[in-house]
Enzyme design. Sequence first.
Site, short mmCIF file in Angstrom:
data_model
loop_
_atom_site.label_atom_id
_atom_site.label_comp_id
_atom_site.label_asym_id
_atom_site.label_seq_id
_atom_site.Cartn_x
_atom_site.Cartn_y
_atom_site.Cartn_z
CG LEU A 91 -1.83 -1.20 1.41
CD1 LEU A 91 -2.62 -1.04 2.70
CD2 LEU A 91 -2.76 -1.33 0.22
CG ASN A 105 -0.26 -8.20 5.90
OD1 ASN A 105 -1.08 -8.86 5.26
ND2 ASN A 105 1.02 -8.16 5.59
CG HIS A 107 4.24 -12.43 6.26
ND1 HIS A 107 4.30 -12.09 4.93
CD2 HIS A 107 5.44 -12.98 6.56
CE1 HIS A 107 5.49 -12.43 4.44
NE2 HIS A 107 6.21 -12.97 5.42
CB SER A 134 3.49 -13.08 11.68
OG SER A 134 4.63 -13.88 11.90
CG ASP A 143 5.30 -8.47 5.21
OD1 ASP A 143 5.79 -9.09 4.26
OD2 ASP A 143 4.09 -8.14 5.27
C1 GRF Z 1 -1.80 -16.04 2.85
O1 GRF Z 1 -0.87 -16.98 3.38
C2 GRF Z 1 -1.37 -14.64 3.16
O2 GRF Z 1 -0.78 -14.47 4.42
C3 GRF Z 1 -0.33 -14.44 2.09
O3 GRF Z 1 -0.87 -15.02 0.94
C4 GRF Z 1 -1.75 -16.06 1.34
C5 GRF Z 1 -3.09 -15.76 0.75
O4 GRF Z 1 -3.86 -16.89 0.87
N1 GRF Z 1 -0.04 -13.03 1.91
P1 GRF Z 1 -5.45 -16.76 0.69
O5 GRF Z 1 -5.69 -15.82 -0.50
O6 GRF Z 1 -5.98 -16.18 1.99
O7 GRF Z 1 -5.88 -18.17 0.45
#
Ligand code: GRF
Length: 201
Positions: A91, A105, A107, A134, A143
Amino acid sequence: LSVAVLISGTGSNLRALLDAAADPDYPARVVVVGADREAEGFAHAEEYGIPTFMVPYAQFESREEWGAELGAQLAVWQPDLVVLSGLMRLLPAALVDEWSPRIINTHPAYLPEFPGAHGVRDALAAGVDQTGASVILVDTGVDSGPILAQERVPVLAGDDEHTLHERIKPVERRLLIDVVRRIATGDLDLAAQAASRAPAP
Ligand code: GRF
């Protein structure tokens, strides 16, 4: 607590939040789902009859203009909290500053280990025997915000990016649902979390 969720992909974390919010005792509701592209995860919002919006990154001249439109869409809904869950875009700082600290967020790594768009792949490449999931406050870094919740996930022999990510996601979903609940009940104070890392005056 009204929540806006931003995705880019399958939205499995979004789905978990929608399922949790279907319980009348859960203190948060997803009011809108947004994406930077035609995300598969929109299907989950449609199944629950939740409005969606799309701000296609490719149609904008710059990240800043894309972010401004994203912010305008969010302003329509005035959510109490913005959850990035699989949004694969950084963003612009202006948007983060506008919404901080009400923007979190998920991660798929044990931050600060393996930040960025390929946390799962990077953990595999590093040959570590454990990684993690996380939930953090979004700041203008990658992040790098205060950690709200995290948990270790083992890396098993023979793992590839898919098998490892699929082992991480259930943990991510559980952490996200718990963090949103704690924010909704006031048990987790985002302003205090953000202040805990604000640069010394
Ligand atoms: C998740 O692990 C998120 O943390 C990462 O990408 C993945 C997205 O998975 N940034 P989804 O679209 O929620 O299935």
